[in-house]
Write a protein that holds these residues in place. Structure first.
Motif, PDB file in Angstrom:
ATOM      1  N   ASP A   1      -8.171  -2.680  11.228  1.00 10.34           N
ATOM      2  CA  ASP A   1      -7.304  -1.570  11.750  1.00 10.34           C
ATOM      3  C   ASP A   1      -7.173  -0.854  11.058  1.00 10.34           C
ATOM      4  OD1 ASP A   1      -6.791  -3.212  14.063  1.00 10.34           O
ATOM      5  OD2 ASP A   1      -5.471  -3.810  13.638  1.00 10.34           O
ATOM      6  N   ASP A   2      -6.760   0.963  10.929  1.00 15.52           N
ATOM      7  CA  ASP A   2      -7.093   1.451  10.434  1.00 15.52           C
ATOM      8  C   ASP A   2      -4.759   1.499  10.083  1.00 15.52           C
ATOM      9  OD1 ASP A   2      -9.493   2.875  10.845  1.00 15.52           O
ATOM     10  OD2 ASP A   2      -8.914   4.283  11.670  1.00 15.52           O
ATOM     11  N   ILE A   3      -5.083   2.212   9.116  1.00 17.21           N
ATOM     12  CA  ILE A   3      -3.586   2.336   8.520  1.00 17.21           C
ATOM     13  C   ILE A   3      -3.710   3.810   7.679  1.00 17.21           C
ATOM     14  CG2 ILE A   3      -1.694   0.809   6.746  1.00 17.21           C
ATOM     15  CD1 ILE A   3      -3.166  -0.826   6.009  1.00 17.21           C
ATOM     16  N   ASN A   4      -2.606   4.207   8.693  1.00 17.32           N
ATOM     17  CA  ASN A   4      -2.868   5.712   8.973  1.00 17.32           C
ATOM     18  C   ASN A   4      -0.951   6.156   8.395  1.00 17.32           C
ATOM     19  OD1 ASN A   4      -5.120   5.983   9.711  1.00 17.32           O
ATOM     20  ND2 ASN A   4      -4.344   5.745  11.943  1.00 17.32           N
ATOM     21  N   PHE A   5      -0.599   6.960   7.545  1.00 16.13           N
ATOM     22  CA  PHE A   5      -0.130   7.908   6.361  1.00 16.13           C
ATOM     23  C   PHE A   5      -0.312   9.119   7.387  1.00 16.13           C
ATOM     24  CE2 PHE A   5      -1.299   4.381   3.559  1.00 16.13           C
ATOM     25  CZ  PHE A   5      -0.111   3.780   3.272  1.00 16.13           C
ATOM     26  N   GLU A   6       0.735  10.260   8.021  1.00 16.42           N
ATOM     27  CA  GLU A   6       0.940  11.142   7.823  1.00 16.42           C
ATOM     28  C   GLU A   6       2.238  12.035   7.516  1.00 16.42           C
ATOM     29  OE1 GLU A   6       1.415  14.335  11.624  1.00 16.42           O
ATOM     30  OE2 GLU A   6       2.212  11.983  12.119  1.00 16.42           O
ATOM     31  N   LEU A   7       1.863  13.428   7.157  1.00 19.18           N
ATOM     32  CA  LEU A   7       2.382  14.191   5.832  1.00 19.18           C
ATOM     33  C   LEU A   7       3.101  14.997   6.225  1.00 19.18           C
ATOM     34  CD1 LEU A   7       2.460  15.456   3.300  1.00 19.18           C
ATOM     35  CD2 LEU A   7       1.323  17.583   3.996  1.00 19.18           C
ATOM     36  N   VAL A   8       4.482  14.499   5.943  1.00 17.22           N
ATOM     37  CA  VAL A   8       5.726  15.329   6.817  1.00 17.22           C
ATOM     38  C   VAL A   8       6.460  16.126   6.358  1.00 17.22           C
ATOM     39  CG1 VAL A   8       5.846  12.795   8.089  1.00 17.22           C
ATOM     40  CG2 VAL A   8       7.062  13.546   6.088  1.00 17.22           C
TER      41      VAL A   8
ATOM     42  N   LEU B   1       1.075  -0.726  -0.321  1.00 20.05           N
ATOM     43  CA  LEU B   1       0.034  -0.152  -0.115  1.00 20.05           C
ATOM     44  C   LEU B   1       0.371   1.381   0.010  1.00 20.05           C
ATOM     45  CD1 LEU B   1      -3.212   1.370   0.359  1.00 20.05           C
ATOM     46  CD2 LEU B   1      -2.831   0.920   2.211  1.00 20.05           C
ATOM     47  N   GLN B   2       0.420   2.035  -0.805  1.00 15.21           N
ATOM     48  CA  GLN B   2       1.322   3.333  -1.511  1.00 15.21           C
ATOM     49  C   GLN B   2       0.903   4.248  -0.644  1.00 15.21           C
ATOM     50  OE1 GLN B   2       3.272   2.440  -4.903  1.00 15.21           O
ATOM     51  NE2 GLN B   2       5.583   1.559  -4.125  1.00 15.21           N
ATOM     52  N   VAL B   3       1.341   5.967  -0.844  1.00 17.01           N
ATOM     53  CA  VAL B   3       0.692   7.021  -0.704  1.00 17.01           C
ATOM     54  C   VAL B   3       1.241   7.815  -0.844  1.00 17.01           C
ATOM     55  CG1 VAL B   3       1.818   7.412   1.452  1.00 17.01           C
ATOM     56  CG2 VAL B   3      -0.790   8.952   0.858  1.00 17.01           C
TER      57      VAL B   3
ATOM     58  N   SER C   1       5.900  14.048   1.194  1.00 19.03           N
ATOM     59  CA  SER C   1       6.681  12.861   1.534  1.00 19.03           C
ATOM     60  C   SER C   1       5.509  12.911   2.771  1.00 19.03           C
ATOM     61  CB  SER C   1       8.258  13.086   1.714  1.00 19.03           C
ATOM     62  OG  SER C   1       7.876  13.725   3.015  1.00 19.03           O
ATOM     63  N   PHE C   2       5.335  11.351   2.729  1.00 11.32           N
ATOM     64  CA  PHE C   2       4.868  10.911   3.659  1.00 11.32           C
ATOM     65  C   PHE C   2       5.578   9.248   4.437  1.00 11.32           C
ATOM     66  CE2 PHE C   2       2.253  11.852   0.417  1.00 11.32           C
ATOM     67  CZ  PHE C   2       1.072  13.239   0.952  1.00 11.32           C
ATOM     68  N   GLU C   3       5.101   9.878   5.718  1.00  9.56           N
ATOM     69  CA  GLU C   3       5.451   8.162   7.037  1.00  9.56           C
ATOM     70  C   GLU C   3       4.578   7.693   7.389  1.00  9.56           C
ATOM     71  OE1 GLU C   3       8.388   7.471   8.124  1.00  9.56           O
ATOM     72  OE2 GLU C   3       9.570   8.935   6.402  1.00  9.56           O
ATOM     73  N   PRO C   4       4.404   6.379   6.657  1.00 10.81           N
ATOM     74  CA  PRO C   4       5.566   5.705   5.839  1.00 10.81           C
ATOM     75  C   PRO C   4       4.671   5.983   4.800  1.00 10.81           C
ATOM     76  CG  PRO C   4       3.892   4.146   6.978  1.00 10.81           C
ATOM     77  CD  PRO C   4       3.356   5.235   7.820  1.00 10.81           C
ATOM     78  N   ALA C   5       5.444   5.784   3.639  1.00  9.85           N
ATOM     79  CA  ALA C   5       5.223   6.077   2.489  1.00  9.85           C
ATOM     80  C   ALA C   5       4.768   4.957   1.759  1.00  9.85           C
ATOM     81  CB  ALA C   5       6.688   6.400   1.591  1.00  9.85           C
ATOM     82  N   GLU C   6       5.226   3.541   2.616  1.00  5.68           N
ATOM     83  CA  GLU C   6       4.547   3.062   1.693  1.00  5.68           C
ATOM     84  C   GLU C   6       4.403   1.421   2.840  1.00  5.68           C
ATOM     85  OE1 GLU C   6       6.703   1.248  -0.740  1.00  5.68           O
ATOM     86  OE2 GLU C   6       8.344   0.729  -0.138  1.00  5.68           O
ATOM     87  N   VAL C   7       3.329   0.308   2.845  1.00  3.78           N
ATOM     88  CA  VAL C   7       2.776  -0.814   4.531  1.00  3.78           C
ATOM     89  C   VAL C   7       3.225  -1.510   3.208  1.00  3.78           C
ATOM     90  CG1 VAL C   7       1.852  -1.122   5.880  1.00  3.78           C
ATOM     91  CG2 VAL C   7       1.877   1.303   5.517  1.00  3.78           C
ATOM     92  N   PRO C   8       3.099  -2.724   3.687  1.00  2.95           N
ATOM     93  CA  PRO C   8       3.447  -4.069   3.969  1.00  2.95           C
ATOM     94  C   PRO C   8       2.424  -5.079   4.012  1.00  2.95           C
ATOM     95  CG  PRO C   8       5.760  -4.178   4.678  1.00  2.95           C
ATOM     96  CD  PRO C   8       5.023  -2.672   4.593  1.00  2.95           C
TER      97      PRO C   8
END
Length: 127
Positions: free
Chosen positions: A120-127, A90-92, A99-106
């Protein structure tokens, strides 16, 4: 008992109900609700952003695109349907410079223990 006229009026509705029940039980060859998983979560930012410029991509193990979507414009929520168990990435992504943390999640979707199957939520944060 129903008259013949009443029976003819009720028959189309009865046929629709019976067809719906047969599909819900899997007789119609369609995926059942328990066979579809949803991977969702939020893209978060510490300041106001245009979430429509953020894209989430679900890639197969071989890195082919399986699904892509944008976030909800008001709160950054996303939901990606998964019809098959397996390994995914899963990529953002956003505009250049974001840029995002994380940039991708396996993801290893097994139907029982992974974040998607557990809801469960899979969250990304703009950094």
């Amino acid at each position: 008992l129903l008259s013949r006229k009443m029976l003819l009026m009720v028959y189309p509705y009865l046929a629709v109900v019976l067809l719906g029940l047969s599909c819900a039980d899997g007789w119609g060859g369609h995926a059942r609700a328990q066979d579809v998983f949803g991977c969702g979560g939020f893209v978060k930012a510490r300041f106001a952003i245009d979430y429509s410029r953020v894209e989430l991509r679900l890639l197969s193990k071989a890195l082919s695109l399986k699904y892509s979507t944008e976030c909800a414009p008001t709160n950054g929520y996303f939901l990606i349907p998964l019809y098959d168990k397996g390994e995914y990435l899963l990529q953002v992504t956003g505009p250049p410079g974001w840029s995002f943390e994380p940039a991708e999640v396996p993801l290893l979707v097994d139907g029982h223990t992974d974040p998607c199957s557990l809801g469960d939520d899979i969250n990304f944060e703009l950094v």
